[in-house]
Write a protein that holds these residues in place. Structure first.
Motif, PDB file in Angstrom:
ATOM      1  N   LEU A 137       3.840   1.458  -1.075  1.00 64.03           N
ATOM      2  CA  LEU A 137       4.487   1.524  -2.382  1.00 64.03           C
ATOM      3  C   LEU A 137       3.547   2.125  -3.422  1.00 64.03           C
ATOM      4  O   LEU A 137       3.916   3.050  -4.160  1.00 64.03           O
ATOM      5  CB  LEU A 137       4.899   0.112  -2.795  1.00 64.03           C
ATOM      6  CG  LEU A 137       5.511  -0.016  -4.186  1.00 64.03           C
ATOM      7  CD1 LEU A 137       6.786   0.789  -4.273  1.00 64.03           C
ATOM      8  CD2 LEU A 137       5.780  -1.476  -4.520  1.00 64.03           C
ATOM      9  N   ALA A 138       2.309   1.630  -3.454  1.00 67.54           N
ATOM     10  CA  ALA A 138       1.336   2.150  -4.417  1.00 67.54           C
ATOM     11  C   ALA A 138       1.123   3.643  -4.170  1.00 67.54           C
ATOM     12  O   ALA A 138       1.041   4.447  -5.107  1.00 67.54           O
ATOM     13  CB  ALA A 138       0.019   1.393  -4.282  1.00 67.54           C
ATOM     14  N   ASN A 139       1.041   4.003  -2.919  1.00 62.58           N
ATOM     15  CA  ASN A 139       0.860   5.412  -2.586  1.00 62.58           C
ATOM     16  C   ASN A 139       2.013   6.246  -3.136  1.00 62.58           C
ATOM     17  O   ASN A 139       1.802   7.279  -3.767  1.00 62.58           O
ATOM     18  CB  ASN A 139       0.767   5.569  -1.062  1.00 62.58           C
ATOM     19  CG  ASN A 139       0.318   6.956  -0.658  1.00 62.58           C
ATOM     20  OD1 ASN A 139      -0.458   7.587  -1.368  1.00 62.58           O
ATOM     21  ND2 ASN A 139       0.830   7.434   0.456  1.00 62.58           N
TER      22      ASN A 139
ATOM     23  N   VAL B 116       0.838  -1.200   0.000  1.00 63.12           N
ATOM     24  CA  VAL B 116       0.000   0.000   0.000  1.00 63.12           C
ATOM     25  C   VAL B 116       0.873   1.250   0.000  1.00 63.12           C
ATOM     26  O   VAL B 116       0.641   2.206  -0.738  1.00 63.12           O
ATOM     27  CB  VAL B 116      -0.949  -0.003   1.215  1.00 63.12           C
ATOM     28  CG1 VAL B 116      -1.786   1.261   1.218  1.00 63.12           C
ATOM     29  CG2 VAL B 116      -1.847  -1.216   1.184  1.00 63.12           C
TER      30      VAL B 116
END
Ligand SMILES: Nc1ncnc2c1ncn2[C@@H]1O[C@H](COP(=O)(O)OP(=O)(O)OP(=O)(O)O)[C@@H](O)[C@H]1O
Ligand SMILES: Nc1ncnc2c1ncn2[C@@H]1O[C@H](COP(=O)(O)OP(=O)(O)OP(=O)(O)O)[C@@H](O)[C@H]1O
Ligand SMILES: [Mg+2]
Ligand SMILES: [Mg+2]
Lengths: 317, 274, 260, 260, 274
Positions: free
Chosen positions: D157-159, D155
């Motif tokens: 990382l995606a952010n 999460v």
């Protein structure tokens, strides 16, 4: 003097060993400096490693086993010895005390577990040679590499090996502990001749042949320094030698060390020349034990270059 | 039902006795979250705590669970000081606390298994609980394969399956839709009714707080949050959480608490933004 | 991600490239000198022939078996000790703090120097080699498991404790799975080190094993033999590592697939 | 947690206990035999005297300096390579998949056997020893950093990616801090191995350094000298490790304090 | 304002074109979260998505953000197919997504820093944003030192500071109290108004959805969630998010959506529990 190369990297596999005493004497007595050389002595994990360094070019000269010069002929590497340092191999075959009654000669080694310093090393080959001469096959006994340090002593103490083919100081320590009985002893003239019918060169100074060709003066200087050491040893009393080497070499026991020196004193070369009979003996040792040598024609003349000793004898009076 | 003004009688489920809590902050004076606070929760009482965000509600639950040692004062559980962890409590954390390496079913079954109940029976009861929270078909999913609201409900089943005597619930219905919230609220009330459990329930939904609780506690904005309101919810029980919102008394209470809360939040906001 | 087949093709391509460089370096002189003189590097054809011969005559099996046994034992015992002590120390901070400097010291002692002591205590058989391997594997696993246990998510831990877990249950349900990926990371490193321990042990004193063979070849400057030994060794470590990877996949099914 | 002073006291106590066992084992016979025969173990008093002498005569400094230099270089280069390659491979799954077996193999090659090659390429000076240390440190760090990067919270990382980070920025702001504790765990193990690499390198061929001293002492059965060398070595590794720990504390201030 | 029934005009901010999404599940048929779904969000449109828990709202946002590739259909952003990550979008995740190794201030400043704005200016602007979300004094705290609601607000500042053209917000006000919710809602509307931003807003609070949006989309209960309601919110703008709740039209809309939603949730519950 105008030497081609003043800074010399010299390799040795186990400098504190009595086997290489002339080197230590030359170093301690400043013989190299007298010859205008700055010698860095590199100590290797074993003789093989110092030879590899020579081939690889990281050292210029090696004090090591004469046998290496023969071996390198089969590998197409031109290595030449210029000075004999030791004339007896110094290898001893001994059996554990409790086996002493059973084992009287090499012929009785059949089926035993024999400790050697390392598989393929000179101690291994020596034991095999004795067996072959006694009419056994080279694999009639099993050989165990026990290393050259305290681990060799441990292996005997633990009773894991029944016989041992090894050098000083391992043998000296085992003898002092009364753990073994010596069967064959090439630390002495008689013992060596009994086995080989001649002396058998042990440690020599060898270099790459083309190094010798390009740096004759440097080679001469090196030969001179070590020759001086040989002469010094020939005249010295064991106590003088003990005093000359670094304290750390004494095995923690000065008297014991002096005793060991005395026992080895005869093994150092008196002339620096490898006699032809010695060269033959060494070659025979290899050809009888190692299949690789069976079909190779060894050119013994190329393994030793006597010119430098000859000059050294004149220079060092 | 004990009133907020009466002295509490009988053994106290939880008694916060002048509990103060401050966090050390590097290179600064400590940050006092809770000013000394005294609060009694009687057994069988369902109490809700509301207050502006960041005022210290979760911190208070952590203290009750024995996860945080109060900087001052003490916590009494049934009259005895809390020695360390509050082993009688069931705590539904505000954050995700499911074990990511266990499936939903395994997560719910774990409290039973560690209590020594045979695996087969534990799994069966866990499956029943998953059904109660509407996740019967999701037993073999790992937490990362569930939606936020589904994870929360698995967590709820995990806490409730042990049937603990004290329930600490930190915004349990936050990520649920209104309808599911009501279903879960009813489930919670059914479980609680007549079992002698005490419940401390943190929520931001005032209607929910009133609909469920015996008592609503209002905390002031932090730092140094104080107890600024203690409302007795004198609505009849058993309650239907949907219908009760139509009662006039509900609206009175809602209005009273809401106006106090609104002022508090506005103040907090002004202060924090300063 | 590519398909397994094309992945294999790529791997083989890389291997072939490597062999080509080796072969050319050892056989084609650059001006005067060889880039990889065969005295030190042998050449891949000779090595391959030797490997084939080793298997054809069957002499390798005995040595391979000894080394395999030592490696596997060293790996299992070392990893077992590392895991248990890692867990234990992570759960007993005082113990960990007191022993910390001693562990650091022990980790830094050159094992080669300790060989005589192992031999004295454990003899010349496989156990002295296993011990050497254990002293390498242990520390690698220990440090990672120790850190892995300390990295456990504090909320999940608190939840576990409040759900009534005792120390043993915490270990089983929380610490262990949480530290698993740490553990496996160290196990991958350890496989190699277990083998190194065994081989170096044999190298220092033994009567059988791949290390013995390599040492023997080295003693007579038989570089081909040395490299042949290492090739056998390499194929064999790939096997062990594949097993570790398989176990890892099994145990870590719960992980979300890797992002990006 | 105890205070630093009483912790130190406890540590010293453990050390003294250890020395006592050693001393008694080496000097007081049990029946006929010594538990720790001084031929193999020397005894602590003799070792202490020898260490004092080494420093008194000043002969140790030159050797210590050489070994220190080698160790630190091996550590820095090995860790640097391990970290960069770890990151790189973790970000390029195809690359990682293709090279995976080769890395596993390389990790399992006995470095002792490779020593001649290092000497051939790098000469007899410090660099061949550094290379030996690097081949140990590299793999330990590499495997951990590689795994650490893959363990990053998806999460977060995606952010980061949605906040507009390019690969380099992801590395700096997300992968790097997230893999830090993995990295440090491996660095603690590596300190010891860097030293081992240096010492073993010297042991195999050198003209100075602690490994050289130990080798000399071993050749003449001077166990006291061997142990004295190891004592110096140990105190010295504690220093390096303390520095690593200090850096670690600095970089990981953001962590919540350890629970329980 | 475009009506739900009219064909959308001009460039579309986001157009879900028959998007279908299914997750592979081990040893089972795949789990279809979204049945093929077509939905257009015009630029400048503020659209809310409501639906029962677990129906696929977060999944839909993940698809819009380019984090999940649809199993079928495609996503068009301003008319062009989304190639991978949707770099123009700002996404506030349902879960915590702050970097734990950065303080609140650093977390908010990061999007500016990576855009090349000098550190000092970035920090200053980040500090201003922290003030806007009521956390001016908490800049030096690490995420684990903040409460749930505080973390959410830091996340909001982090997303909004970049001023993205498309905002995806997944229950952004979930862990906030009612009053703070309104303040944040007003903040969001102020930012949005007249900037041509599209907002896709997921919430469980129907009142909030109506108060903020131009349009409310209702998803059916999963699996295979479908779009079952599309309500045009024809309330006047600019709006005061508190006062608007008093309008009769608000209550009409609320009632209409709520009754449909309630039925859906009940159905979902019955199905899942089965
Ligand atoms: N470890 C810590 N160090 C310093 N301050 C902390 C720490 N943990 C929490 N706080 C502060 O304590 C206060 C209360 O936090 P808490 O989590 O109890 O709030 P809350 O009432 O639960 O808020 P929310 O409704 O947002 O969840 C907050 O202002 C928070 O910043
Ligand atoms: N990786 C996955 N594998 C399988 N199923 C998944 C996965 N991720 C999500 N799901 C399922 O997809 C459905 C939709 O999930 P999603 O998170 O989009 O729900 P949501 O509408 O956001 O719910 P909530 O309101 O609870 O957050 C859920 O039923 C969930 O179980
Ligand atoms: Mg909270
Ligand atoms: Mg969601």
């Amino acid at each position: 003097q105008d030497l081609e190369k003043k800074n010399i990297e010299l390799g040795v596999g186990g400098k504190p060993l009595l086997y290489y005493l002339p080197l230590t004497i030359a170093e301690q007595k400043g013989f190299f400096k007298e010859e205008g050389l700055t010698v860095t002595i590199n100590d290797f994990g074993g003789g093989a490693k110092s030879l590899q360094s020579l081939i690889g070019g990281s050292v210029d000269a090696v004090t090591g086993a004469y046998e290496h010069t023969l071996r390198m002929q089969t590998k197409g590497q031109a290595i030449t010895a210029v000075l004999e340092l030791g004339r007896f191999p110094g290898i001893v075959l001994a059996v554990r005390k409790d086996q002493a009654d059973k084992v009287k000669s090499a012929a009785d080694l059949k089926g035993m577990i024999i400790g050697v310093s390392a598989p393929g090393s000179s101690t291994h080959i020596f034991a095999q040679y004795l067996m072959v001469k006694a009419g056994l096959a080279t694999d009639a006994a099993s050989f165990v590499g026990v290393g050259s340090g305290a681990s060799a002593v441990a292996a005997m103490q633990k009773g894991e090996i029944q016989a041992i083919s090894h050098l000083d100081p391992v043998i000296a320590k085992l003898e002092a502990d009364k753990a073994v009985k010596v069967l064959v002893d090439t630390r002495t003239l008689e013992g060596t001749q009994a086995v080989f019918g001649a002396t058998n060169p042990a440690a020599v100074l060898y270099l790459k042949s083309d190094f010798i060709a390009k740096n004759p003066k440097t080679t001469q200087a090196l030969t001179n320094a070590l020759y001086k050491a040989l002469m010094w040893i020939a005249k010295a009393a064991p106590e003088d030698i003990t005093e000359t080497v670094p304290q750390d070499y004494w095995l923690g026991d000065k008297a014991l060390y002096t005793q060991a020196v005395a026992a080895n004193l005869a093994s150092y070369s008196r002339t620096g020349v490898i006699p032809e009979s010695g060269q033959k003996a060494a070659a025979e040792l290899l050809t009888t034990t190692d299949a690789e040598f069976k079909n190779v024609k060894l050119d013994l003349a190329k393994t030793f270059d006597g010119r430098f000793v000859a000059k050294a004898r004149e220079a060092v009076k | 039902m004990p009133s907020a003004t009466e002295a509490p009688q009988g053994p106290l489920a939880v008694h916060f006795d002048g509990v103060r809590l401050a966090f050390p902050v590097k290179n600064k004076p400590e940050y006092e979250v809770l000013a000394p606070l005294t609060l009694s929760v009687a057994p069988q009482q369902f109490i809700s705590i509301v207050g502006p965000t960041g005022c210290g509600k979760s911190t208070l639950l952590n203290v009750a669970a024995g996860l945080l040692k109060p900087t001052g004062g003490r916590v009494l559980i049934d009259g005895a000081p809390l020695p360390g962890l509050n082993r009688g409590a069931g705590y539904l954390f505000q954050q995700d606390a499911l074990m990511p390496w266990k499936t939903a079913l395994q997560n719910v079954a774990v409290p039973l298994e560690i209590a020594g109940i045979p695996a087969a029976e534990a799994a069966e009861r866990a499956q029943a609980w998953l059904g109660k929270v509407g996740l019967a078909r999701f037993g073999d999913r790992y937490p990362h394969q569930l939606s936020g609201g589904q994870r929360k409900r698995v967590g709820m089943a995990q806490v409730l399956i042990r049937d603990p005597q004290l329930l600490l619930m930190d915004e349990p219905f936050g990520p649920l839709d209104a309808q599911t919230r009501q279903i879960m609220g009813t489930l919670l009330l059914d479980l609680w009714a007549g079992t002698g459990k005490a419940v401390i329930f943190v929520t931001h939904d005032l209607e929910e707080a009133i609909a469920l609780s015996d008592r609503v506690i209002l905390l002031s904005a932090g730092p140094s949050a104080r107890l600024i309101g203690d409302y007795d919810i004198d609505l009849p029980r058993p309650r239907n959480t949907a219908d009760i919102r139509l009662l006039p008394r509900f609206h009175e209470l809602h209005h009273a608490i809401w106006s106090q809360l609104r002022g508090e939040v506005a103040k907090a906001y002004a202060e924090q933004a300063a | 991600m590519k398909s397994p087949v094309s992945l294999l093709a790529l791997q083989i391509l890389v291997g072939l490239g490597f062999l080509t460089v080796w072969y050319l370096g050892a056989t084609v002189p650059l001006g005067e000198v060889y880039l990889l003189p065969s005295f030190f590097f042998s050449d891949p054809v000779a090595v391959a022939q030797r490997v084939v011969r080793m298997f054809a005559t069957g002499m390798i099996w005995r040595h391979l078996w000894v080394t395999l046994l030592e490696t596997v034992l060293a790996f299992i015992i070392g990893a077992g000790l590392g895991i248990s002590l890692g867990f234990w120390f992570a759960r007993k901070p005082l113990l960990a703090a007191v022993f910390d400097p001693y562990i650091t010291i022990a980790n830094s002692l050159p094992r080669v120097v300790l060989a005589p002591i192992f031999m004295l205590w454990l003899g010349l058989g496989i156990w002295s080699k296993v011990a050497l391997g254990v002293t390498l594997v242990f520390f690698i696993v220990f440090f990672n498991v120790y850190q892995g246990v300390k990295e456990v998510n504090p909320v999940i831990l608190a939840n576990g404790r409040l759900l009534g877990m005792n120390e043993r249950q915490l270990l089983r349900h929380i610490y262990w799975p949480s530290a698993l990926s740490w553990m496996f990371s160290s196990l991958h490193t350890s496989v190699g080190f277990a083998l190194i321990g065994a081989v170096v042990g044999e190298y220092l004193g033994a009567s059988a094993g791949l290390g013995y063979l390599i040492h023997q070849a080295e003693g007579v400057f038989d570089t081909t033999g040395v490299f042949a030994g290492m090739v056998v060794l390499a194929s064999f470590v790939l096997m062990v590592d594949a097993i570790v990877t398989r176990v890892e996949r099994r145990l870590l099914v719960w992980r979300p697939p890797n992002p990006s």
